[in-house]
Design a protein around this motif. Structure first.
Motif, PDB file in Angstrom:
ATOM      1  N   SER A  96     -11.615   8.790   0.982  1.00 38.44           N
ATOM      2  CA  SER A  96     -11.715   7.528   1.716  1.00 38.44           C
ATOM      3  C   SER A  96     -12.924   7.576   2.641  1.00 38.44           C
ATOM      4  O   SER A  96     -13.404   8.642   3.017  1.00 38.44           O
ATOM      5  CB  SER A  96     -10.474   7.292   2.574  1.00 38.44           C
ATOM      6  OG  SER A  96      -9.314   7.265   1.799  1.00 38.44           O
TER       7      SER A  96
ATOM      8  N   GLU B 154       0.814  -1.215   0.000  1.00 41.21           N
ATOM      9  CA  GLU B 154       0.000   0.000   0.000  1.00 41.21           C
ATOM     10  C   GLU B 154       0.858   1.280   0.000  1.00 41.21           C
ATOM     11  O   GLU B 154       0.395   2.338   0.411  1.00 41.21           O
ATOM     12  CB  GLU B 154      -0.981  -0.054   1.182  1.00 41.21           C
ATOM     13  CG  GLU B 154      -2.027  -1.143   0.951  1.00 41.21           C
ATOM     14  CD  GLU B 154      -2.795  -1.572   2.207  1.00 41.21           C
ATOM     15  OE1 GLU B 154      -3.971  -1.236   2.300  1.00 41.21           O
ATOM     16  OE2 GLU B 154      -2.210  -2.232   3.071  1.00 41.21           O
TER      17      GLU B 154
ATOM     18  N   SER C   1      -6.409  -4.037   1.935  1.00 47.52           N
ATOM     19  CA  SER C   1      -6.844  -3.664   0.582  1.00 47.52           C
ATOM     20  C   SER C   1      -7.359  -4.858  -0.220  1.00 47.52           C
ATOM     21  O   SER C   1      -7.314  -4.835  -1.443  1.00 47.52           O
ATOM     22  CB  SER C   1      -5.714  -2.984  -0.206  1.00 47.52           C
ATOM     23  OG  SER C   1      -5.406  -1.742   0.373  1.00 47.52           O
TER      24      SER C   1
ATOM     25  N   LEU D  31       0.197   7.187  -9.341  1.00 51.09           N
ATOM     26  CA  LEU D  31       0.205   7.514  -7.917  1.00 51.09           C
ATOM     27  C   LEU D  31       1.609   7.934  -7.474  1.00 51.09           C
ATOM     28  O   LEU D  31       2.602   7.493  -8.048  1.00 51.09           O
ATOM     29  CB  LEU D  31      -0.240   6.291  -7.105  1.00 51.09           C
ATOM     30  CG  LEU D  31      -1.710   5.874  -7.272  1.00 51.09           C
ATOM     31  CD1 LEU D  31      -1.906   4.446  -6.787  1.00 51.09           C
ATOM     32  CD2 LEU D  31      -2.621   6.809  -6.504  1.00 51.09           C
TER      33      LEU D  31
ATOM     34  N   THR E 197      -7.355   9.207   2.512  1.00 47.55           N
ATOM     35  CA  THR E 197      -7.415  10.263   1.498  1.00 47.55           C
ATOM     36  C   THR E 197      -8.772  10.952   1.660  1.00 47.55           C
ATOM     37  O   THR E 197      -9.671  10.441   2.329  1.00 47.55           O
ATOM     38  CB  THR E 197      -7.305   9.694   0.068  1.00 47.55           C
ATOM     39  OG1 THR E 197      -8.464   8.905  -0.205  1.00 47.55           O
ATOM     40  CG2 THR E 197      -6.055   8.835  -0.094  1.00 47.55           C
TER      41      THR E 197
ATOM     42  N   GLY F 150      -7.822   3.942   5.556  1.00 55.10           N
ATOM     43  CA  GLY F 150      -7.551   4.803   4.403  1.00 55.10           C
ATOM     44  C   GLY F 150      -7.947   6.226   4.741  1.00 55.10           C
ATOM     45  O   GLY F 150      -8.955   6.468   5.405  1.00 55.10           O
TER      46      GLY F 150
ATOM     47  N   LYS G 149     -12.038  -1.110  -4.563  1.00 56.42           N
ATOM     48  CA  LYS G 149     -11.609  -0.134  -3.565  1.00 56.42           C
ATOM     49  C   LYS G 149     -10.921   1.065  -4.193  1.00 56.42           C
ATOM     50  O   LYS G 149     -11.055   2.176  -3.718  1.00 56.42           O
ATOM     51  CB  LYS G 149     -10.660  -0.787  -2.550  1.00 56.42           C
ATOM     52  CG  LYS G 149     -11.424  -1.646  -1.535  1.00 56.42           C
ATOM     53  CD  LYS G 149     -10.521  -2.305  -0.523  1.00 56.42           C
ATOM     54  CE  LYS G 149     -11.374  -3.102   0.459  1.00 56.42           C
ATOM     55  NZ  LYS G 149     -10.599  -3.899   1.401  1.00 56.42           N
ATOM     56  N   TYR G 150     -10.126   0.832  -5.243  1.00 57.27           N
ATOM     57  CA  TYR G 150      -9.270   1.919  -5.716  1.00 57.27           C
ATOM     58  C   TYR G 150      -9.524   2.381  -7.138  1.00 57.27           C
ATOM     59  O   TYR G 150      -8.988   3.392  -7.552  1.00 57.27           O
ATOM     60  CB  TYR G 150      -7.799   1.536  -5.533  1.00 57.27           C
ATOM     61  CG  TYR G 150      -7.469   1.388  -4.072  1.00 57.27           C
ATOM     62  CD1 TYR G 150      -7.626   2.477  -3.213  1.00 57.27           C
ATOM     63  CD2 TYR G 150      -7.062   0.183  -3.535  1.00 57.27           C
ATOM     64  CE1 TYR G 150      -7.367   2.365  -1.862  1.00 57.27           C
ATOM     65  CE2 TYR G 150      -6.795   0.061  -2.181  1.00 57.27           C
ATOM     66  CZ  TYR G 150      -6.946   1.153  -1.363  1.00 57.27           C
ATOM     67  OH  TYR G 150      -6.703   1.043  -0.025  1.00 57.27           O
TER      68      TYR G 150
ATOM     69  N   ASP H  30      -9.849  -3.878  -6.837  1.00 58.65           N
ATOM     70  CA  ASP H  30     -10.265  -2.972  -7.911  1.00 58.65           C
ATOM     71  C   ASP H  30     -11.428  -2.094  -7.470  1.00 58.65           C
ATOM     72  O   ASP H  30     -11.458  -0.894  -7.742  1.00 58.65           O
ATOM     73  CB  ASP H  30     -10.671  -3.767  -9.154  1.00 58.65           C
ATOM     74  CG  ASP H  30      -9.451  -4.348  -9.856  1.00 58.65           C
ATOM     75  OD1 ASP H  30      -8.323  -4.057  -9.410  1.00 58.65           O
ATOM     76  OD2 ASP H  30      -9.637  -5.098 -10.828  1.00 58.65           O
TER      77      ASP H  30
ATOM     78  N   ILE I  30      -0.723   4.331  -1.927  1.00 59.55           N
ATOM     79  CA  ILE I  30      -1.916   4.838  -1.232  1.00 59.55           C
ATOM     80  C   ILE I  30      -1.465   5.663  -0.029  1.00 59.55           C
ATOM     81  O   ILE I  30      -2.011   6.729   0.269  1.00 59.55           O
ATOM     82  CB  ILE I  30      -2.811   3.655  -0.771  1.00 59.55           C
ATOM     83  CG1 ILE I  30      -3.259   2.818  -1.966  1.00 59.55           C
ATOM     84  CG2 ILE I  30      -3.999   4.158   0.047  1.00 59.55           C
ATOM     85  CD1 ILE I  30      -4.129   3.535  -2.967  1.00 59.55           C
TER      86      ILE I  30
END
Ligand SMILES: Nc1ncnc2c1ncn2[C@@H]1O[C@H](COP(=O)(O)OP(=O)(O)O)[C@@H](O)[C@H]1O
Ligand SMILES: [Mg+2]
Length: 372
Positions: free
Chosen positions: A340, A20, A200, A71, A337, A335, A273-274, A271, A23
């Motif tokens: 999130s 991660e 994740s 990223l 961000t 998470g 999740k992000y 997939d 992230i």
């Protein structure tokens, strides 16, 4: 004229050797941008994918964003960061050959790391040894929260509702494979096979019948030699709640949010999740009848207390079709961000992103060092 109060120097630690890494960098950029420069001085400490500690200047850190679908990552060619225990507490310095430059004290560490070597008590133990206050759960709660087997054992012992599961250690798998499979086959399928200390959804498989079980276990073992297999909750809703400690009262529990998958054959995998275009909606707040809302908030508060977490946690629940909530997991460093679930839950509950971050730093500053 009075002097302005001294700013709190906060070491943001991010990146890391776990899957991660990116992230974590994305999170750190968001957190750095949200910290009021009048109150906080940010010291950026990046951990490269190889595990080296480097200084990331704040103007570089605040630029950590998704650029053309890429990223951010910690650049390995930055000056080496050194953390040390000075006479009056923790300090950070830059290494230049055999000399230390720019030695400054740090008030609080905020490790925005997910997964092993970050969320699992290891870095928390280092902060303890440095005499450095830090955001979030301590050594033991972090370690237990990271390991899905230890976590479920502690929850079950505390009387919290958790579903049936079995753990398979590397020694058990080597010495008694048929015994392991027998234990798994006593569960009702489908089952979920997971690396014990993953995140994740990486390495997790839904297994519908025993014929594909061994392959799924072997795959999960690529990520962690210890594996858990859980009985699947069929047709359950998935809701998540955020808990934030309070300086002078009981912890606050947010409104719940719901993960709504638009396909029946999928679970909340990596997939979903992000990758935003995937078929999932985060419904915040979740639409629950008042009695069930009260139930899930109470369960989140009890889980936070029973697991002896500090600062913050995100608590993820299943609600079975008969309306009963079960604990899936507790995340001690969820998470973080802006998009999130954790910050979104607080936004829906009346606390904005900069407010959550300032609260976390204030909580860390207020707590005693050592055993507490
Ligand atoms: N026992 C279970 N029953 C039904 N779905 C599950 C179960 N365990 C995991 N899942 C699905 O897999 C996802 C990831 O599992 P989780 O244990 O939360 O792993 P991670 O720590 O990687 O988030 C969950 O969000 C859920 O969609
Ligand atoms: Mg999860």
């Amino acid at each position: 004229m009075t002097n302005p109060p001294a700013r709190t120097r906060v070491a943001l630690v991010f990146g890391g050797v776990s899957s991660e890494h990116e992230i974590s960098c994305l999170t750190a950029g968001g957190v750095a941008r949200a910290m009021d420069p009048a109150r906080f001085e940010v010291v950026g400490i990046g951990i490269t994918a190889d595990g080296a500690w480097v200084r990331i200047p704040t103007d570089e850190l605040v630029g950590y964003e998704v650029v053309d679908g890429t990223l951010p990552r910690v650049a390995a060619d930055r000056a080496q960061a050194v953390l040390l225990r000075g006479a009056d507490g923790a300090e950070v310095a830059t290494r230049d050959g055999d000399r230390l430059l720019d030695v400054v004290s740090i008030d609080v560490a905020f490790a925005l790391l997910h997964g092993p070597w970050g969320e699992d008590g290891t870095v928390q133990g280092m902060f303890e040894m440095l005499g450095l206050r830090f955001v979030g759960a301590g050594v033991a709660a972090s370690a237990i929260g990271m390991d899905k087997d230890l976590m479920k054992r502690a929850m079950a012992a505390a009387g919290l509702p958790v579903g049936p599961w079995v753990a398979i250690t590397p020694a058990q798998w080597r010495d008694d494979r048929s015994g392991c499979l027998e234990r798994v086959n006593a569960l009702t399928f489908p089952v979920f096979v997971k690396p014990a200390r993953g995140g994740s959804s990486i390495g997790i498989a839904k297994v519908d019948d025993p014929s594909t079980l061994e392959a799924a276990i072997a795959d999960a073992q690529r990520y962690d030699p210890k594996v858990v297999v859980e009985q699947g909750f069929v047709g359950a809703r998935e809701v998540e709640l955020a808990v934030l400690q309070d300086l002078d009262g009981p912890p606050r529990v947010s409104l719940p949010g719901e993960i709504v998958m638009h396909t029946d054959d999928r679970f909340y995998d990596f997939d979903a999740k992000y990758l935003p275009e995937e078929q999932v909606t985060l419904q915040v707040p979740a639409e629950l009848p008042p009695a069930l809302l009260a139930d899930v908030q109470d369960l989140a508060a009890r889980t936070f207390a029973a697991m002896d977490v500090e600062g913050l946690a995100r608590i993820d629940l299943f609600i079975t079709p008969d309306g009963v909530p079960w604990v899936n997991e507790l995340n001690t460093m969820p998470g973080f961000t802006r998009t999130s679930m954790f910050p979104m839950l607080w936004a829906a509950s009346g606390l904005d992103y900069p407010g959550v971050i300032a609260t976390l730093v204030d909580l860390a500053l207020a707590r005693p060092m050592g055993l507490r």
